[in-house]
Design a protein around this motif. Structure first.
Motif, PDB file in Angstrom:
ATOM      1  N   ALA A  24     -25.574-128.073  91.032  1.00  0.00           N
ATOM      2  CA  ALA A  24     -26.562-128.156  89.964  1.00  0.00           C
ATOM      3  C   ALA A  24     -26.238-127.163  88.847  1.00  0.00           C
ATOM      4  O   ALA A  24     -26.324-127.498  87.665  1.00  0.00           O
ATOM      5  CB  ALA A  24     -27.965-127.909  90.515  1.00  0.00           C
ATOM      6  N   THR A  49     -33.252-135.236  89.732  1.00  0.00           N
ATOM      7  CA  THR A  49     -34.042-134.587  88.672  1.00  0.00           C
ATOM      8  C   THR A  49     -34.779-133.441  89.364  1.00  0.00           C
ATOM      9  O   THR A  49     -34.645-133.263  90.576  1.00  0.00           O
ATOM     10  CB  THR A  49     -35.071-135.531  87.996  1.00  0.00           C
ATOM     11  OG1 THR A  49     -36.240-135.636  88.814  1.00  0.00           O
ATOM     12  CG2 THR A  49     -34.493-136.919  87.718  1.00  0.00           C
ATOM     13  N   GLU A  50     -35.565-132.676  88.622  1.00  0.00           N
ATOM     14  CA  GLU A  50     -36.290-131.572  89.256  1.00  0.00           C
ATOM     15  C   GLU A  50     -37.478-132.063  90.093  1.00  0.00           C
ATOM     16  O   GLU A  50     -37.979-131.323  90.933  1.00  0.00           O
ATOM     17  CB  GLU A  50     -36.765-130.564  88.199  1.00  0.00           C
ATOM     18  CG  GLU A  50     -38.042-130.939  87.449  1.00  0.00           C
ATOM     19  CD  GLU A  50     -37.810-131.958  86.336  1.00  0.00           C
ATOM     20  OE1 GLU A  50     -36.893-132.787  86.446  1.00  0.00           O
ATOM     21  OE2 GLU A  50     -38.593-131.926  85.356  1.00  0.00           O
ATOM     22  N   THR A  51     -37.903-133.317  89.891  1.00  0.00           N
ATOM     23  CA  THR A  51     -39.075-133.824  90.622  1.00  0.00           C
ATOM     24  C   THR A  51     -38.636-134.558  91.888  1.00  0.00           C
ATOM     25  O   THR A  51     -38.846-134.063  93.000  1.00  0.00           O
ATOM     26  CB  THR A  51     -39.896-134.758  89.727  1.00  0.00           C
ATOM     27  OG1 THR A  51     -39.073-135.837  89.265  1.00  0.00           O
ATOM     28  CG2 THR A  51     -40.510-134.000  88.558  1.00  0.00           C
ATOM     29  N   ASP A 140     -35.864-131.517  83.766  1.00  0.00           N
ATOM     30  CA  ASP A 140     -35.407-130.126  83.795  1.00  0.00           C
ATOM     31  C   ASP A 140     -34.362-129.966  84.899  1.00  0.00           C
ATOM     32  O   ASP A 140     -34.602-129.291  85.910  1.00  0.00           O
ATOM     33  CB  ASP A 140     -36.609-129.204  84.037  1.00  0.00           C
ATOM     34  CG  ASP A 140     -36.225-127.739  83.948  1.00  0.00           C
ATOM     35  OD1 ASP A 140     -35.137-127.441  83.418  1.00  0.00           O
ATOM     36  OD2 ASP A 140     -37.020-126.902  84.413  1.00  0.00           O
ATOM     37  N   HIS A 141     -33.252-130.653  84.726  1.00  0.00           N
ATOM     38  CA  HIS A 141     -32.186-130.580  85.722  1.00  0.00           C
ATOM     39  C   HIS A 141     -30.855-130.707  85.001  1.00  0.00           C
ATOM     40  O   HIS A 141     -30.630-131.695  84.303  1.00  0.00           O
ATOM     41  CB  HIS A 141     -32.335-131.698  86.753  1.00  0.00           C
ATOM     42  CG  HIS A 141     -31.564-131.459  88.016  1.00  0.00           C
ATOM     43  ND1 HIS A 141     -30.187-131.421  88.041  1.00  0.00           N
ATOM     44  CD2 HIS A 141     -31.973-131.220  89.287  1.00  0.00           C
ATOM     45  CE1 HIS A 141     -29.787-131.177  89.289  1.00  0.00           C
ATOM     46  NE2 HIS A 141     -30.854-131.042  90.051  1.00  0.00           N
ATOM     47  N   THR A 169     -36.501-136.865  97.910  1.00  0.00           N
ATOM     48  CA  THR A 169     -36.236-135.526  97.365  1.00  0.00           C
ATOM     49  C   THR A 169     -34.861-135.014  97.784  1.00  0.00           C
ATOM     50  O   THR A 169     -34.496-133.896  97.423  1.00  0.00           O
ATOM     51  CB  THR A 169     -37.326-134.524  97.797  1.00  0.00           C
ATOM     52  OG1 THR A 169     -37.382-134.493  99.227  1.00  0.00           O
ATOM     53  CG2 THR A 169     -38.689-134.917  97.261  1.00  0.00           C
ATOM     54  N   THR A 191     -34.600-131.527  95.667  1.00  0.00           N
ATOM     55  CA  THR A 191     -35.198-131.315  94.351  1.00  0.00           C
ATOM     56  C   THR A 191     -36.192-130.152  94.418  1.00  0.00           C
ATOM     57  O   THR A 191     -36.730-129.846  95.469  1.00  0.00           O
ATOM     58  CB  THR A 191     -35.905-132.581  93.854  1.00  0.00           C
ATOM     59  OG1 THR A 191     -36.973-132.900  94.762  1.00  0.00           O
ATOM     60  CG2 THR A 191     -34.937-133.758  93.803  1.00  0.00           C
ATOM     61  N   ARG A 192     -36.434-129.522  93.269  1.00  0.00           N
ATOM     62  CA  ARG A 192     -37.218-128.285  93.240  1.00  0.00           C
ATOM     63  C   ARG A 192     -38.736-128.538  93.249  1.00  0.00           C
ATOM     64  O   ARG A 192     -39.463-127.923  94.020  1.00  0.00           O
ATOM     65  CB  ARG A 192     -36.828-127.497  91.978  1.00  0.00           C
ATOM     66  CG  ARG A 192     -37.616-126.238  91.711  1.00  0.00           C
ATOM     67  CD  ARG A 192     -37.006-125.459  90.557  1.00  0.00           C
ATOM     68  NE  ARG A 192     -36.891-126.237  89.326  1.00  0.00           N
ATOM     69  CZ  ARG A 192     -37.907-126.438  88.487  1.00  0.00           C
ATOM     70  NH1 ARG A 192     -39.090-125.913  88.718  1.00  0.00           N
ATOM     71  NH2 ARG A 192     -37.730-127.175  87.392  1.00  0.00           N
TER      72      ARG A 192
END
Ligand code: TXA
Ligand code: MG
Length: 345
Positions: A24, A49-51, A140-141, A169, A191-192
Protein backbone atom coordinates in the motif's frame (compact mmCIF):
# COMPACT_ATOMS: atom_id res chain seq x y z
CA UNK A 1 1.14 -14.50 -8.05
CA UNK A 2 -1.58 -17.00 -7.23
CA UNK A 3 -4.30 -18.23 -9.57
CA UNK A 4 -7.71 -19.53 -8.61
CA UNK A 5 -10.09 -21.42 -10.86
CA UNK A 6 -13.83 -21.15 -11.02
CA UNK A 7 -15.62 -23.58 -8.76
CA UNK A 8 -19.17 -23.89 -10.01
CA UNK A 9 -19.78 -20.78 -12.07
CA UNK A 10 -21.52 -21.44 -15.35
CA UNK A 11 -21.01 -17.93 -16.77
CA UNK A 12 -18.59 -17.42 -19.66
CA UNK A 13 -15.24 -15.52 -19.42
CA UNK A 14 -12.75 -15.28 -17.33
CA UNK A 15 -12.30 -18.58 -15.57
CA UNK A 16 -8.98 -17.90 -13.86
CA UNK A 17 -8.66 -15.21 -11.20
CA UNK A 18 -5.13 -13.97 -10.59
CA UNK A 19 -4.17 -12.36 -7.28
CA UNK A 20 -1.31 -9.84 -7.35
CA UNK A 21 0.09 -8.56 -4.07
CA UNK A 22 1.01 -4.91 -3.77
CA UNK A 23 2.42 -2.74 -0.98
CA UNK A 24 0.00 0.00 0.00
CA UNK A 25 2.72 2.47 0.96
CA UNK A 26 4.72 2.07 -2.24
CA UNK A 27 2.48 0.64 -4.99
CA UNK A 28 4.40 -1.58 -7.43
CA UNK A 29 4.13 0.00 -10.92
CA UNK A 30 3.86 -3.38 -12.66
CA UNK A 31 0.77 -4.35 -10.70
CA UNK A 32 -0.80 -0.89 -11.09
CA UNK A 33 -0.15 -1.03 -14.85
CA UNK A 34 -1.57 -4.54 -15.16
CA UNK A 35 -4.78 -3.46 -13.42
CA UNK A 36 -5.00 -0.24 -15.43
CA UNK A 37 -4.50 -2.06 -18.73
CA UNK A 38 -7.34 -4.48 -17.96
CA UNK A 39 -9.58 -1.57 -16.93
CA UNK A 40 -8.81 0.36 -20.12
CA UNK A 41 -9.74 -2.81 -22.10
CA UNK A 42 -13.15 -2.85 -20.44
CA UNK A 43 -12.42 -5.64 -17.93
CA UNK A 44 -13.29 -5.63 -14.21
CA UNK A 45 -10.63 -5.69 -11.48
CA UNK A 46 -11.02 -6.00 -7.70
CA UNK A 47 -9.06 -3.20 -6.02
CA UNK A 48 -8.39 -2.22 -2.41
CA UNK A 49 -9.86 0.95 -0.93
CA UNK A 50 -9.74 2.16 2.68
CA UNK A 51 -13.32 0.92 3.28
CA UNK A 52 -13.81 -2.43 1.53
CA UNK A 53 -12.48 -4.01 -1.68
CA UNK A 54 -14.26 -2.63 -4.75
CA UNK A 55 -15.03 -4.35 -8.06
CA UNK A 56 -13.93 -1.67 -10.51
CA UNK A 57 -14.64 -0.95 -14.18
CA UNK A 58 -14.30 2.09 -16.46
CA UNK A 59 -17.29 4.22 -15.41
CA UNK A 60 -17.51 5.78 -18.88
CA UNK A 61 -17.82 2.39 -20.65
CA UNK A 62 -21.31 0.87 -20.36
CA UNK A 63 -20.19 -2.57 -21.57
CA UNK A 64 -17.44 -2.65 -18.93
CA UNK A 65 -19.86 -1.63 -16.17
CA UNK A 66 -22.26 -4.37 -17.26
CA UNK A 67 -19.50 -6.87 -16.40
CA UNK A 68 -19.63 -5.68 -12.78
CA UNK A 69 -23.32 -6.52 -12.55
CA UNK A 70 -22.74 -9.90 -14.21
CA UNK A 71 -19.88 -10.85 -11.90
CA UNK A 72 -21.80 -9.84 -8.76
CA UNK A 73 -25.22 -11.10 -9.83
CA UNK A 74 -26.41 -7.62 -8.85
CA UNK A 75 -29.68 -6.14 -10.16
CA UNK A 76 -28.95 -3.27 -12.53
CA UNK A 77 -31.34 -0.80 -10.86
CA UNK A 78 -28.91 -0.54 -7.93
CA UNK A 79 -26.62 2.41 -8.76
CA UNK A 80 -22.83 2.29 -8.41
CA UNK A 81 -20.34 4.67 -6.80
CA UNK A 82 -17.88 6.38 -9.15
CA UNK A 83 -14.32 6.73 -7.84
CA UNK A 84 -12.05 9.59 -8.90
CA UNK A 85 -8.42 10.28 -7.92
CA UNK A 86 -8.91 13.88 -6.83
CA UNK A 87 -11.55 16.54 -6.31
CA UNK A 88 -10.05 18.24 -9.40
CA UNK A 89 -11.74 15.54 -11.51
CA UNK A 90 -15.19 16.16 -10.03
CA UNK A 91 -16.35 18.19 -13.06
CA UNK A 92 -15.75 15.19 -15.34
CA UNK A 93 -18.38 13.09 -13.54
CA UNK A 94 -20.79 15.66 -12.04
CA UNK A 95 -22.43 18.90 -13.21
CA UNK A 96 -23.88 21.88 -11.31
CA UNK A 97 -21.60 21.02 -8.37
CA UNK A 98 -22.76 23.06 -5.35
CA UNK A 99 -20.21 24.89 -3.15
CA UNK A 100 -21.30 22.61 -0.35
CA UNK A 101 -19.91 19.60 -2.23
CA UNK A 102 -16.53 21.28 -2.56
CA UNK A 103 -16.56 22.15 1.13
CA UNK A 104 -17.35 18.56 2.10
CA UNK A 105 -14.67 17.34 -0.31
CA UNK A 106 -12.13 19.67 1.34
CA UNK A 107 -12.90 18.15 4.73
CA UNK A 108 -13.44 14.48 3.91
CA UNK A 109 -11.70 13.60 0.63
CA UNK A 110 -9.84 11.47 0.17
CA UNK A 111 -11.98 9.41 2.51
CA UNK A 112 -15.05 7.27 3.16
CA UNK A 113 -17.67 9.81 2.06
CA UNK A 114 -19.78 9.41 -1.10
CA UNK A 115 -21.56 12.50 -2.43
CA UNK A 116 -24.65 12.08 -4.61
CA UNK A 117 -24.63 14.90 -7.22
CA UNK A 118 -26.14 15.58 -10.66
CA UNK A 119 -24.34 13.42 -13.15
CA UNK A 120 -22.31 14.60 -16.13
CA UNK A 121 -23.22 13.30 -19.62
CA UNK A 122 -20.01 11.21 -19.51
CA UNK A 123 -21.63 8.83 -17.03
CA UNK A 124 -23.84 6.21 -18.73
CA UNK A 125 -27.27 5.12 -17.45
CA UNK A 126 -26.02 1.74 -16.33
CA UNK A 127 -23.87 3.37 -13.62
CA UNK A 128 -26.76 5.30 -12.10
CA UNK A 129 -29.64 2.92 -12.72
CA UNK A 130 -31.03 5.55 -15.10
CA UNK A 131 -31.02 8.30 -12.45
CA UNK A 132 -29.95 11.85 -13.13
CA UNK A 133 -27.65 11.65 -10.10
CA UNK A 134 -24.39 9.85 -9.44
CA UNK A 135 -22.57 8.83 -6.24
CA UNK A 136 -18.91 9.94 -6.24
CA UNK A 137 -15.96 9.57 -3.91
CA UNK A 138 -12.16 9.89 -3.72
CA UNK A 139 -10.86 6.77 -1.95
CA UNK A 140 -8.17 7.28 0.70
CA UNK A 141 -5.92 4.49 -0.52
CA UNK A 142 -2.67 4.97 -2.46
CA UNK A 143 -3.27 1.82 -4.54
CA UNK A 144 -6.81 2.82 -5.53
CA UNK A 145 -5.59 6.30 -6.43
CA UNK A 146 -2.63 4.97 -8.43
CA UNK A 147 -4.91 2.61 -10.40
CA UNK A 148 -7.48 5.33 -11.14
CA UNK A 149 -4.72 7.67 -12.37
CA UNK A 150 -3.03 4.97 -14.46
CA UNK A 151 -6.34 3.89 -16.01
CA UNK A 152 -7.05 7.54 -16.83
CA UNK A 153 -10.79 7.12 -16.32
CA UNK A 154 -13.19 7.33 -13.37
CA UNK A 155 -13.89 3.86 -11.94
CA UNK A 156 -17.36 2.60 -11.05
CA UNK A 157 -17.00 0.17 -8.15
CA UNK A 158 -19.43 -1.52 -5.80
CA UNK A 159 -18.12 -3.73 -3.02
CA UNK A 160 -16.40 -6.80 -4.54
CA UNK A 161 -18.79 -9.46 -3.22
CA UNK A 162 -21.64 -11.46 -4.75
CA UNK A 163 -24.96 -9.59 -4.40
CA UNK A 164 -26.32 -9.79 -0.81
CA UNK A 165 -23.15 -11.29 0.65
CA UNK A 166 -20.89 -9.74 3.28
CA UNK A 167 -18.53 -7.09 1.84
CA UNK A 168 -14.85 -8.08 1.47
CA UNK A 169 -12.14 -6.49 3.62
CA UNK A 170 -9.38 -8.81 2.38
CA UNK A 171 -8.36 -10.21 -1.01
CA UNK A 172 -9.15 -13.68 0.38
CA UNK A 173 -12.77 -12.60 0.91
CA UNK A 174 -12.92 -11.39 -2.71
CA UNK A 175 -11.53 -14.70 -3.98
CA UNK A 176 -13.97 -16.60 -1.76
CA UNK A 177 -16.92 -14.89 -3.47
CA UNK A 178 -15.81 -14.09 -7.00
CA UNK A 179 -13.07 -16.61 -7.98
CA UNK A 180 -13.47 -17.48 -11.63
CA UNK A 181 -15.74 -14.52 -12.35
CA UNK A 182 -13.07 -11.78 -12.54
CA UNK A 183 -9.57 -11.76 -14.05
CA UNK A 184 -7.60 -9.94 -11.31
CA UNK A 185 -7.61 -9.11 -7.59
CA UNK A 186 -5.10 -6.49 -6.42
CA UNK A 187 -4.20 -7.51 -2.86
CA UNK A 188 -2.99 -4.75 -0.53
CA UNK A 189 -3.92 -6.56 2.69
CA UNK A 190 -6.85 -5.88 5.03
CA UNK A 191 -8.72 -2.59 4.59
CA UNK A 192 -8.42 0.06 7.31
CA UNK A 193 -11.98 1.39 7.80
CA UNK A 194 -13.68 -1.98 7.29
CA UNK A 195 -17.20 -0.78 6.43
CA UNK A 196 -18.46 1.13 3.40
CA UNK A 197 -18.50 4.88 2.86
CA UNK A 198 -21.16 7.20 4.22
CA UNK A 199 -23.52 8.21 1.37
CA UNK A 200 -24.99 11.75 1.41
CA UNK A 201 -27.38 13.09 -1.24
CA UNK A 202 -26.64 16.77 -1.94
CA UNK A 203 -29.32 17.09 -4.63
CA UNK A 204 -32.05 17.48 -2.00
CA UNK A 205 -32.58 20.22 0.60
CA UNK A 206 -31.75 19.48 3.31
CA UNK A 207 -29.15 16.88 2.27
CA UNK A 208 -30.12 13.28 3.06
CA UNK A 209 -28.01 10.67 4.79
CA UNK A 210 -28.64 7.66 2.52
CA UNK A 211 -26.22 5.29 4.22
CA UNK A 212 -24.28 5.66 7.48
CA UNK A 213 -20.66 4.58 7.06
CA UNK A 214 -17.01 5.44 7.55
CA UNK A 215 -17.57 9.16 8.19
CA UNK A 216 -19.71 9.56 11.34
CA UNK A 217 -22.95 11.55 11.11
CA UNK A 218 -21.77 14.07 13.75
CA UNK A 219 -18.78 15.05 11.62
CA UNK A 220 -21.11 15.81 8.69
CA UNK A 221 -23.77 17.54 10.76
CA UNK A 222 -21.12 19.85 12.23
CA UNK A 223 -20.84 21.30 8.71
CA UNK A 224 -24.30 20.67 7.24
CA UNK A 225 -26.68 20.95 10.17
CA UNK A 226 -29.19 18.13 10.75
CA UNK A 227 -29.31 15.59 7.91
CA UNK A 228 -32.65 14.28 6.70
CA UNK A 229 -33.45 10.55 6.71
CA UNK A 230 -34.02 9.03 3.26
CA UNK A 231 -37.60 9.19 1.97
CA UNK A 232 -39.23 5.78 1.81
CA UNK A 233 -41.51 4.50 -0.90
CA UNK A 234 -44.72 2.67 0.07
CA UNK A 235 -43.03 -0.72 -0.18
CA UNK A 236 -40.49 0.37 2.41
CA UNK A 237 -37.76 0.57 -0.21
CA UNK A 238 -35.63 3.69 -0.15
CA UNK A 239 -36.52 5.76 -3.21
CA UNK A 240 -33.32 7.77 -3.06
CA UNK A 241 -30.94 4.89 -2.47
CA UNK A 242 -32.39 1.66 -3.78
CA UNK A 243 -30.81 -1.42 -2.34
CA UNK A 244 -30.18 0.16 1.05
CA UNK A 245 -33.09 -1.57 2.73
CA UNK A 246 -32.50 -4.94 1.17
CA UNK A 247 -31.16 -7.74 3.23
CA UNK A 248 -27.46 -7.07 2.78
CA UNK A 249 -24.20 -7.86 4.44
CA UNK A 250 -25.62 -11.12 5.79
CA UNK A 251 -23.46 -14.13 6.63
CA UNK A 252 -24.84 -17.67 6.25
CA UNK A 253 -25.19 -17.93 10.04
CA UNK A 254 -28.47 -16.78 11.59
CA UNK A 255 -27.51 -13.73 13.64
CA UNK A 256 -29.39 -12.51 16.74
CA UNK A 257 -28.50 -9.35 18.67
CA UNK A 258 -28.54 -9.69 22.45
CA UNK A 259 -28.62 -7.32 25.41
CA UNK A 260 -28.18 -9.82 28.27
CA UNK A 261 -25.12 -12.03 28.04
CA UNK A 262 -26.52 -14.79 30.30
CA UNK A 263 -29.43 -15.26 27.89
CA UNK A 264 -27.13 -15.39 24.89
CA UNK A 265 -24.88 -17.96 26.54
CA UNK A 266 -27.86 -20.10 27.56
CA UNK A 267 -29.36 -19.96 24.05
CA UNK A 268 -26.02 -20.82 22.49
CA UNK A 269 -25.50 -23.80 24.81
CA UNK A 270 -29.01 -25.06 24.08
CA UNK A 271 -28.37 -24.82 20.34
CA UNK A 272 -25.05 -26.64 20.74
CA UNK A 273 -26.82 -29.41 22.59
CA UNK A 274 -29.03 -29.78 19.49
CA UNK A 275 -25.89 -30.21 17.39
CA UNK A 276 -25.71 -26.70 15.95
CA UNK A 277 -22.49 -24.73 15.59
CA UNK A 278 -22.80 -21.49 17.50
CA UNK A 279 -20.83 -18.37 18.38
CA UNK A 280 -21.31 -15.57 20.91
CA UNK A 281 -19.73 -12.20 20.07
CA UNK A 282 -19.29 -9.38 22.61
CA UNK A 283 -17.79 -5.89 22.69
CA UNK A 284 -18.04 -5.44 26.48
CA UNK A 285 -15.29 -7.91 27.33
CA UNK A 286 -14.84 -11.68 27.63
CA UNK A 287 -17.57 -13.88 29.10
CA UNK A 288 -15.82 -16.06 31.71
CA UNK A 289 -16.05 -19.79 31.09
CA UNK A 290 -17.07 -19.39 27.43
CA UNK A 291 -15.32 -19.15 24.06
CA UNK A 292 -17.09 -15.88 23.22
CA UNK A 293 -15.40 -13.78 20.52
CA UNK A 294 -14.39 -10.40 21.96
CA UNK A 295 -14.63 -7.38 19.66
CA UNK A 296 -13.28 -3.86 20.41
CA UNK A 297 -15.50 -1.55 22.49
CA UNK A 298 -14.70 1.43 20.25
CA UNK A 299 -17.04 1.82 17.24
CA UNK A 300 -14.34 2.59 14.65
CA UNK A 301 -12.21 -0.34 15.81
CA UNK A 302 -15.31 -2.59 15.90
CA UNK A 303 -16.21 -1.51 12.35
CA UNK A 304 -12.68 -2.28 11.15
CA UNK A 305 -13.14 -5.92 12.26
CA UNK A 306 -16.88 -6.41 11.68
CA UNK A 307 -16.88 -8.01 8.21
CA UNK A 308 -13.76 -10.01 9.03
CA UNK A 309 -15.69 -11.45 11.98
CA UNK A 310 -18.79 -12.22 9.87
CA UNK A 311 -16.65 -13.90 7.19
CA UNK A 312 -14.91 -15.93 9.94
CA UNK A 313 -18.31 -17.19 11.18
CA UNK A 314 -19.03 -18.46 7.67
CA UNK A 315 -15.60 -20.05 7.33
CA UNK A 316 -16.12 -21.86 10.66
CA UNK A 317 -19.50 -23.17 9.48
CA UNK A 318 -21.39 -21.40 12.28
CA UNK A 319 -25.17 -21.94 12.10
CA UNK A 320 -26.26 -19.41 14.72
CA UNK A 321 -24.48 -16.42 16.25
CA UNK A 322 -25.46 -14.13 19.09
CA UNK A 323 -23.89 -10.67 18.82
CA UNK A 324 -24.00 -8.17 21.69
CA UNK A 325 -26.05 -5.12 20.69
CA UNK A 326 -23.86 -2.00 20.64
CA UNK A 327 -24.90 1.08 22.63
CA UNK A 328 -27.52 3.27 20.91
CA UNK A 329 -25.13 6.23 20.80
CA UNK A 330 -24.38 8.24 17.63
CA UNK A 331 -20.86 6.87 17.15
CA UNK A 332 -22.23 3.34 16.70
CA UNK A 333 -24.82 4.25 14.01
CA UNK A 334 -22.99 2.67 11.05
CA UNK A 335 -22.10 -0.53 12.93
CA UNK A 336 -25.69 -0.93 14.17
CA UNK A 337 -26.95 -0.38 10.61
CA UNK A 338 -24.74 -3.21 9.28
CA UNK A 339 -25.56 -5.55 12.17
CA UNK A 340 -29.29 -4.97 11.63
CA UNK A 341 -28.84 -6.05 8.01
CA UNK A 342 -26.84 -9.10 9.04
CA UNK A 343 -29.77 -10.09 11.28
CA UNK A 344 -32.56 -9.57 8.75
CA UNK A 345 -32.99 -13.03 7.24
O1 TXA B 1 -17.03 2.28 0.60
C1 TXA B 1 -17.77 2.15 -0.38
O2 TXA B 1 -18.66 2.95 -0.64
C2 TXA B 1 -17.48 0.96 -1.31
C3 TXA B 1 -16.10 1.14 -1.91
C4 TXA B 1 -15.78 0.09 -2.94
O3 TXA B 1 -16.00 2.44 -2.46
N1 TXA B 1 -18.49 0.86 -2.32
C5 TXA B 1 -19.77 0.47 -2.05
O4 TXA B 1 -20.57 0.39 -3.17
O5 TXA B 1 -20.18 0.21 -0.95
P1 TXA B 1 -21.99 -0.35 -3.20
O6 TXA B 1 -22.34 -0.40 -4.64
O7 TXA B 1 -21.92 -1.63 -2.48
O8 TXA B 1 -22.94 0.66 -2.49
C6 TXA B 1 -23.31 1.87 -3.13
C7 TXA B 1 -24.40 2.56 -2.35
C8 TXA B 1 -25.73 1.85 -2.52
O9 TXA B 1 -26.44 1.91 -1.31
C9 TXA B 1 -26.40 2.70 -3.61
O10 TXA B 1 -27.79 2.59 -3.57
C10 TXA B 1 -25.89 4.08 -3.26
O11 TXA B 1 -24.56 3.90 -2.85
N2 TXA B 1 -25.88 4.96 -4.43
C11 TXA B 1 -24.98 4.97 -5.46
N3 TXA B 1 -25.32 5.89 -6.39
C12 TXA B 1 -26.46 6.48 -5.96
C13 TXA B 1 -27.31 7.50 -6.48
N4 TXA B 1 -27.09 8.10 -7.66
N5 TXA B 1 -28.39 7.84 -5.76
C14 TXA B 1 -28.63 7.24 -4.58
N6 TXA B 1 -27.87 6.26 -4.03
C15 TXA B 1 -26.81 5.88 -4.71
MG1 MG C 1 -22.16 -3.48 -1.42
Amino acid sequence: MVAYHARDRSSAAPSVTRVRRITAELPDRDVVEEAAALLREGQVVAIPTETVYGLAADATNAAAVLRIFEAKGRPSWNPLIVHIASVDDLHTVARDVPDLARELARHFWPGPLTLVLHRSPQIPDIVTGGRDTVGIRVPDHPVAQAIIRAAGVPLAAPSANPFMAVSPTTAEHVVGGLAGAIPLVVDAGPTRVGIESTVVDLTTAPPQLLRPGGVPREALEALLGPLAAPTLASDGESRASPGMLDRHYAPRARVTLFDRREEAVAASLAARARGERTAVVTWSGPIPGTDAIVMPDDPAAFAARLYQMLHALDEAGVDRAWVERPPATPGWEAVINRLDRAVAH
